[in-house]
Design a protein around this motif. Sequence first.
Motif, mmCIF file in Angstrom:
data_model
loop_
_atom_site.group_PDB
_atom_site.id
_atom_site.type_symbol
_atom_site.label_atom_id
_atom_site.label_comp_id
_atom_site.label_asym_id
_atom_site.label_seq_id
_atom_site.Cartn_x
_atom_site.Cartn_y
_atom_site.Cartn_z
ATOM 1 N N ARG A 434 0.837 -1.210 0.000
ATOM 2 C CA ARG A 434 0.000 0.000 0.000
ATOM 3 C C ARG A 434 0.869 1.257 0.000
ATOM 4 O O ARG A 434 0.547 2.244 -0.665
ATOM 5 C CB ARG A 434 -0.934 -0.019 1.206
ATOM 6 C CG ARG A 434 -1.841 -1.253 1.247
ATOM 7 C CD ARG A 434 -3.020 -1.029 2.159
ATOM 8 N NE ARG A 434 -2.650 -0.919 3.563
ATOM 9 C CZ ARG A 434 -2.582 -1.947 4.409
ATOM 10 N NH1 ARG A 434 -2.850 -3.176 3.986
ATOM 11 N NH2 ARG A 434 -2.268 -1.762 5.670
ATOM 12 N N GLU A 435 1.983 1.195 0.713
ATOM 13 C CA GLU A 435 2.889 2.348 0.759
ATOM 14 C C GLU A 435 3.535 2.598 -0.604
ATOM 15 O O GLU A 435 3.666 3.743 -1.041
ATOM 16 C CB GLU A 435 3.964 2.090 1.824
ATOM 17 C CG GLU A 435 4.983 3.221 1.942
ATOM 18 C CD GLU A 435 6.068 2.880 2.948
ATOM 19 O OE1 GLU A 435 7.130 3.528 2.898
ATOM 20 O OE2 GLU A 435 5.864 1.967 3.783
ATOM 21 N N GLN A 436 3.926 1.514 -1.272
ATOM 22 C CA GLN A 436 4.565 1.641 -2.587
ATOM 23 C C GLN A 436 3.552 1.786 -3.719
ATOM 24 O O GLN A 436 3.946 2.003 -4.864
ATOM 25 C CB GLN A 436 5.446 0.415 -2.854
ATOM 26 C CG GLN A 436 6.606 0.266 -1.888
ATOM 27 C CD GLN A 436 7.392 -1.017 -2.123
ATOM 28 O OE1 GLN A 436 6.926 -1.933 -2.811
ATOM 29 N NE2 GLN A 436 8.579 -1.090 -1.564
ATOM 30 N N GLN A 437 2.279 1.647 -3.399
ATOM 31 C CA GLN A 437 1.195 1.710 -4.390
ATOM 32 C C GLN A 437 1.448 0.714 -5.533
ATOM 33 O O GLN A 437 1.226 1.018 -6.707
ATOM 34 C CB GLN A 437 1.046 3.127 -4.941
ATOM 35 C CG GLN A 437 0.606 4.130 -3.895
ATOM 36 C CD GLN A 437 0.177 5.463 -4.494
ATOM 37 O OE1 GLN A 437 0.267 5.676 -5.684
ATOM 38 N NE2 GLN A 437 -0.301 6.365 -3.641
ATOM 39 N N ASP A 438 1.871 -0.475 -5.139
ATOM 40 C CA ASP A 438 2.121 -1.536 -6.134
ATOM 41 C C ASP A 438 0.813 -2.297 -6.352
ATOM 42 O O ASP A 438 0.636 -3.433 -5.897
ATOM 43 C CB ASP A 438 3.220 -2.478 -5.639
ATOM 44 C CG ASP A 438 3.679 -3.449 -6.718
ATOM 45 O OD1 ASP A 438 3.063 -3.449 -7.816
ATOM 46 O OD2 ASP A 438 4.631 -4.207 -6.478
ATOM 47 N N TYR A 439 -0.111 -1.664 -7.062
ATOM 48 C CA TYR A 439 -1.433 -2.255 -7.224
ATOM 49 C C TYR A 439 -1.455 -3.380 -8.256
ATOM 50 O O TYR A 439 -2.439 -4.128 -8.305
ATOM 51 C CB TYR A 439 -2.438 -1.159 -7.580
ATOM 52 C CG TYR A 439 -2.576 -0.151 -6.458
ATOM 53 C CD1 TYR A 439 -3.041 -0.547 -5.212
ATOM 54 C CD2 TYR A 439 -2.202 1.175 -6.636
ATOM 55 C CE1 TYR A 439 -3.146 0.359 -4.169
ATOM 56 C CE2 TYR A 439 -2.306 2.085 -5.595
ATOM 57 C CZ TYR A 439 -2.772 1.673 -4.362
ATOM 58 O OH TYR A 439 -2.870 2.564 -3.322
ATOM 59 N N ASP A 485 -7.000 2.695 1.108
ATOM 60 C CA ASP A 485 -5.755 3.464 1.159
ATOM 61 C C ASP A 485 -5.385 4.031 -0.207
ATOM 62 O O ASP A 485 -4.773 5.098 -0.296
ATOM 63 C CB ASP A 485 -4.601 2.590 1.670
ATOM 64 C CG ASP A 485 -4.657 2.409 3.176
ATOM 65 O OD1 ASP A 485 -5.602 2.930 3.798
ATOM 66 O OD2 ASP A 485 -3.760 1.741 3.730
ATOM 67 N N GLY A 486 -5.749 3.321 -1.252
ATOM 68 C CA GLY A 486 -5.378 3.787 -2.588
ATOM 69 C C GLY A 486 -6.512 4.446 -3.334
ATOM 70 O O GLY A 486 -6.366 4.759 -4.522
ATOM 71 N N SER A 489 -5.701 7.555 -5.073
ATOM 72 C CA SER A 489 -4.468 7.485 -5.862
ATOM 73 C C SER A 489 -4.759 7.673 -7.347
ATOM 74 O O SER A 489 -5.752 7.163 -7.873
ATOM 75 C CB SER A 489 -3.795 6.118 -5.655
ATOM 76 O OG SER A 489 -2.757 5.924 -6.600
ATOM 77 N N SER A 491 -3.005 6.366 -9.624
ATOM 78 C CA SER A 491 -2.401 5.228 -10.326
ATOM 79 C C SER A 491 -3.408 4.560 -11.262
ATOM 80 O O SER A 491 -4.536 4.255 -10.859
ATOM 81 C CB SER A 491 -1.900 4.195 -9.313
ATOM 82 O OG SER A 491 -1.513 3.001 -9.980
ATOM 83 N N TRP A 494 -4.941 1.126 -9.985
ATOM 84 C CA TRP A 494 -5.807 0.951 -8.818
ATOM 85 C C TRP A 494 -7.147 0.340 -9.210
ATOM 86 O O TRP A 494 -7.653 -0.547 -8.519
ATOM 87 C CB TRP A 494 -6.029 2.293 -8.112
ATOM 88 C CG TRP A 494 -6.858 2.137 -6.872
ATOM 89 C CD1 TRP A 494 -6.418 1.831 -5.622
ATOM 90 C CD2 TRP A 494 -8.289 2.239 -6.786
ATOM 91 N NE1 TRP A 494 -7.479 1.736 -4.752
ATOM 92 C CE2 TRP A 494 -8.645 1.975 -5.441
ATOM 93 C CE3 TRP A 494 -9.295 2.509 -7.693
ATOM 94 C CZ2 TRP A 494 -9.957 1.997 -5.001
ATOM 95 C CZ3 TRP A 494 -10.615 2.532 -7.263
ATOM 96 C CH2 TRP A 494 -10.937 2.275 -5.933
#
Length: 648
Positions: A434-439, A485-486, A489, A491, A494
């Motif tokens: 979640r911190e790295q937003q590696d969805y 959390d995202g 975002s 991204s 997501w």
Amino acid sequence: MACEFVIPGERSELLRSGRVRQYVVQEVLPVRQLAEHIQAFKLAFRSTGPLALLDHFDTPYSVLSQFRAVEPSLQEQTLDLLVKAVSQHSSDLPAVLDDTTLKPSARLDHLNALKMSCYLLTQLIEAFDNQNYKEELANVGPVGKARKLKSKSGAFDWELARAHALQVLNQLLQLEIRRLWPMGQVEEEFSRLITSCCCHILECPSIGQVKNKATREAVAHLLGVMIKRYNHMLGATLNVIQLLQHFEHLPPVLAQSVTTWATEYGLKSIVGEIMREIGAGEGGRESTGARCCAVFLTELADRIPEIMAPNISLVLDLLNGEEAVTDAYRRLYLNGESSKPQTLVQNLTALLFDSNVDSIKCLEQLVSEFVQKNEIKPAVIQLLWERLTEKVASTPLERRAAVILLGMAARGEPEIVGSNLETLYTVGLGPRVREQQDYQLARDTCLAIGKLSQGKKKLLGGSAISFRLPSDHQLFSHISDAVTDGFCSPSPHWRPFAEAAVALVYQLSENPDRLCGHLLLCCASLLTNHQEEKADDPPSEQTEETAEVKATEVCPDSPSTLPAHVLGNLIATVGHVALQQMLHLERAVGPEMQRRRLNREQQEVKQKMKGKTTVRERTLTHLPPTPCKPNGLLLLLCSYVTLSVIEI
């Protein structure tokens, strides 16, 4: 000889001149005079060697033009003379090519003699082949096997003579004959002359027989030389594809030829070129050509698996549509060095990210089958877990590959994921992701966990229900946290993750509508909070112009604004929840109600047999089932979201 010999497209072109100083056949000799002229050709060859063709070309040309009417002995003599001419020229040319004092006229004579001899020899080979094939068809034995054909003298064996002629041509082409041409470049017509003869030989249905092994090898080497020394890579690639599409007997023969080119001539790149052409052109799997291509690739995988492996994704879909495919991949990835855990995981990772969607589906089917048959060993699965959890050094791409491959393996054995479920969602949906937003990793994790839904729970009476987890399971807490959390975002990954997450909740939760209703409520609250935060942003350094714009944005009379992606995220999530709810009613709730009704009916039958059925029980049994109503919270949420969007 002051004129130039031009290799014709059609034999009749040699009877008329197309340009100035082009060689033209003066006379097609009558059949009755051929013996005499062949004898004269022999005498000239003894005295002047291969250059005798410059003055006697018309004689073998006449034999070729009237081949079926010429006596076999004269056919054989002509072939023998031409083979000797090419062989002698191969011995003479090194000195000629190295002679710096050679006059241009002498160089032209050698070039003309070379083209003449190669033209006549290749054409005679084709003529003998055609005649031999027709005689084979006319002399089929009682069990369908052709008798061995010899000339009337009994001394001529065409299979041996053909192989020897091809070997002589190969010997000639090994030389730097390009230096005979004015620009140092062999003309395309000459290359086509040689390769067309090779293709013609391969078209013969008997080429795959044991007796023709020498011919097959000679053709393979001749084409190998043409590819390596005469820039025939593209032409050979297209020739292979065309031959496979039209001749069912050729897959093993061509597989051996390509193996020879790749291993003995260092032409590994042609393997990839052929596979690329097959993958791009063979969309129709039902065609004979597609089946031949699949057999060819399987044969090739048996011979050079390590060379095929980097390009296997190009043809994975085609192979899946045909066989021997499982065996092919078993040889490619599960034998020898390729079967070592590190090598196998590395190869599968490379294959995974070099494939299209259809190829990945095929790969999943293969991996699951290998797992079911215990051909992918536990050490490989263990290495995948270690890559995912970074117990061994791995890149983000390798971590994604690990979780995807674990999901593929779980299709064959769900317990692979089930026994390590906590590890999977803790790593794949945990705080670091979640911190790295590696969805992308988060999405692949959801898809891998979804393989658990394939498991069935057996009930008394033989019925089965899908595997489900209680609503308070920690998996759903991680999913909710990762989605919320995202939510804000930008991204692009997501939304695909959110879709996979919602689908997973509906696959595995006992109360998916309540969980997703709560999830939508959290997302809607985040949307509102995000809007309020934008309105309450503290002033920052700004110019006069930006200050005016800012004032306009927060003006009570102006409409509220939000980043488009945040609003889009909410709408996409609501839409996917609605879709999954509909599918849930159709696939899970409906069948479950039907199962319960059947159970009640079975109980009623049993009670009737015992004579204990009451009127009230019969009445209740036949009442229609109570319709399933969508979760109230979910309906309320959808209404709330709609109103919020309208306000915004």
